[in-house]
Design a protein around this motif. Structure first.
Motif, PDB file in Angstrom:
ATOM      1  N   TYR A  17       0.987  -0.965  -0.645  1.00 31.32           N
ATOM      2  CA  TYR A  17       0.190  -0.039  -0.542  1.00 31.32           C
ATOM      3  C   TYR A  17       0.609   1.242   0.008  1.00 31.32           C
ATOM      4  O   TYR A  17       0.178   2.347   0.127  1.00 31.32           O
ATOM      5  CB  TYR A  17      -0.890  -0.228   1.201  1.00 31.32           C
ATOM      6  CG  TYR A  17      -2.018  -1.015   1.210  1.00 31.32           C
ATOM      7  CD1 TYR A  17      -3.411   0.463   0.523  1.00 31.32           C
ATOM      8  CD2 TYR A  17      -2.216  -1.889   0.848  1.00 31.32           C
ATOM      9  CE1 TYR A  17      -5.113  -1.233   0.451  1.00 31.32           C
ATOM     10  CE2 TYR A  17      -3.261  -2.676   0.665  1.00 31.32           C
ATOM     11  CZ  TYR A  17      -4.616  -2.630  -0.114  1.00 31.32           C
ATOM     12  OH  TYR A  17      -5.880  -2.641   0.316  1.00 31.32           O
ATOM     13  N   LYS A  53      -6.325  -5.201   6.271  1.00 29.19           N
ATOM     14  CA  LYS A  53      -6.122  -4.488   4.631  1.00 29.19           C
ATOM     15  C   LYS A  53      -7.166  -3.171   4.692  1.00 29.19           C
ATOM     16  O   LYS A  53      -6.941  -2.327   3.969  1.00 29.19           O
ATOM     17  CB  LYS A  53      -6.826  -5.333   4.191  1.00 29.19           C
ATOM     18  CG  LYS A  53      -6.728  -5.057   2.854  1.00 29.19           C
ATOM     19  CD  LYS A  53      -6.775  -6.782   1.586  1.00 29.19           C
ATOM     20  CE  LYS A  53      -6.568  -6.274   0.405  1.00 29.19           C
ATOM     21  NZ  LYS A  53      -7.001  -7.290  -0.601  1.00 29.19           N
ATOM     22  N   SER A  97      -6.207   0.190   2.935  1.00 31.03           N
ATOM     23  CA  SER A  97      -7.034   1.245   2.104  1.00 31.03           C
ATOM     24  C   SER A  97      -7.326   2.098   2.726  1.00 31.03           C
ATOM     25  O   SER A  97      -7.348   2.826   1.445  1.00 31.03           O
ATOM     26  CB  SER A  97      -7.809  -0.004   1.562  1.00 31.03           C
ATOM     27  OG  SER A  97      -8.682   0.854   0.515  1.00 31.03           O
ATOM     28  N   ASP A 120      -6.195   5.533   0.855  1.00 33.84           N
ATOM     29  CA  ASP A 120      -6.892   6.575  -0.279  1.00 33.84           C
ATOM     30  C   ASP A 120      -7.841   7.667   0.828  1.00 33.84           C
ATOM     31  O   ASP A 120      -8.337   8.573  -0.477  1.00 33.84           O
ATOM     32  CB  ASP A 120      -8.376   5.486  -0.332  1.00 33.84           C
ATOM     33  CG  ASP A 120      -7.742   4.178  -1.157  1.00 33.84           C
ATOM     34  OD1 ASP A 120      -6.911   4.382  -2.098  1.00 33.84           O
ATOM     35  OD2 ASP A 120      -8.824   3.622  -1.586  1.00 33.84           O
ATOM     36  N   ARG A 135      -1.664   3.741  -3.989  1.00 34.84           N
ATOM     37  CA  ARG A 135      -3.215   3.170  -3.800  1.00 34.84           C
ATOM     38  C   ARG A 135      -3.255   1.688  -3.951  1.00 34.84           C
ATOM     39  O   ARG A 135      -2.325   0.923  -4.800  1.00 34.84           O
ATOM     40  CB  ARG A 135      -4.084   3.786  -5.090  1.00 34.84           C
ATOM     41  CG  ARG A 135      -4.238   4.887  -4.172  1.00 34.84           C
ATOM     42  CD  ARG A 135      -4.978   5.751  -5.642  1.00 34.84           C
ATOM     43  NE  ARG A 135      -5.428   7.759  -4.894  1.00 34.84           N
ATOM     44  CZ  ARG A 135      -6.165   7.619  -4.619  1.00 34.84           C
ATOM     45  NH1 ARG A 135      -7.222   7.205  -3.603  1.00 34.84           N
ATOM     46  NH2 ARG A 135      -6.901   8.962  -4.356  1.00 34.84           N
ATOM     47  N   ARG A 136      -4.185   0.839  -3.554  1.00 32.52           N
ATOM     48  CA  ARG A 136      -4.331  -0.701  -4.378  1.00 32.52           C
ATOM     49  C   ARG A 136      -5.531  -1.435  -4.876  1.00 32.52           C
ATOM     50  O   ARG A 136      -6.283  -0.645  -4.360  1.00 32.52           O
ATOM     51  CB  ARG A 136      -3.975  -1.380  -2.918  1.00 32.52           C
ATOM     52  CG  ARG A 136      -3.779  -2.767  -3.686  1.00 32.52           C
ATOM     53  CD  ARG A 136      -3.265  -3.255  -2.897  1.00 32.52           C
ATOM     54  NE  ARG A 136      -3.047  -5.185  -2.843  1.00 32.52           N
ATOM     55  CZ  ARG A 136      -2.267  -5.711  -3.679  1.00 32.52           C
ATOM     56  NH1 ARG A 136      -2.189  -5.015  -4.940  1.00 32.52           N
ATOM     57  NH2 ARG A 136      -2.845  -6.704  -4.446  1.00 32.52           N
TER      58      ARG A 136
END
Length: 195
Positions: free
Chosen positions: A31, A178, A182, A186, A194-195
């Motif tokens: 990330y 996770k 995120s 974000d 970002r993922r």
């Protein structure tokens, strides 16, 4: 500059601690963050176990001082509440005004877990507060843990991920972890990756 995240939680006590910590560190890097793991330390020997414990505490605080934020695993540990060391670390980071996020792998809130601890024997006291059979009042504020942990995170704009893991995966399920990564990538730090 890469944002450094201190990965707080009771994982260091697990028999497969290295495996879980390595998985969390790898995911953190995916990330775009730099992980700081309490399990990645070498502590010089000390003449007594007490002094050795003090050295661990000092090294952990120094690691948190270097971090920009924390993701804390608040899954209940050895009882109905989060690991006390993790709670301290979360408070330490909140007090410094750093980024905070947390997750739990148990959806039952703090009141529900406390009620279960008392085997359902919860009564309303003459003061209108819920109390266990020992007469002690019980927080019933629909939060995942003690109100100071939940409130401290939310007042700083942090995120709390709540996920119900299988009983044999309470400390290895990284779904909530996770989600925290995120959200930080974000919502709070779009430049971090970002993922």
């Amino acid at each position: 500059m890469t944002v450094k995240l201190y990965l707080a939680g009771p994982e260091v006590f697990l028999p497969n601690a290295r495996e879980i910590l390595d998985a969390k560190a790898a995911m953190t890097r995916e990330y775009g963050f730099e992980p700081i793991c309490p399990g990645d330390i070498f502590i010089e020997p000390a003449p007594t176990r007490h002094e050795f414990g003090l050295k661990i505490s000092a090294v952990d605080e120094a690691m948190m001082d270097r971090a920009d934020g924390v993701i804390a695993n608040l899954t209940p540990f050895r009882g109905i509440a989060a690991d006390v060391g993790t709670a301290f670390e979360l408070g330490y980071m909140c007090a410094q005004g750093k980024l905070v996020a947390a997750y739990t792998n148990m959806t039952a809130n703090h009141f529900g877990r406390t009620r279960d601890y008392y085997a359902g024997d919860v009564r309303e006291g003459s003061d209108g507060r819920k109390r266990g059979p020992d007469g002690l009042s019980i927080e019933d504020v629909e939060m995942i843990d003690n109100l100071m942990l939940d409130g401290g995170i939310r007042r700083r704009g942090g995120h709390i991920a709540v996920h119900d893991a299988e009983p044999d995966a309470l400390y290895s399920d990284l779904t909530g972890f996770k989600e925290c990564l995120s959200m930080l990538a974000d919502a709070r730090l779009p430049e971090a990756g970002r993922r």
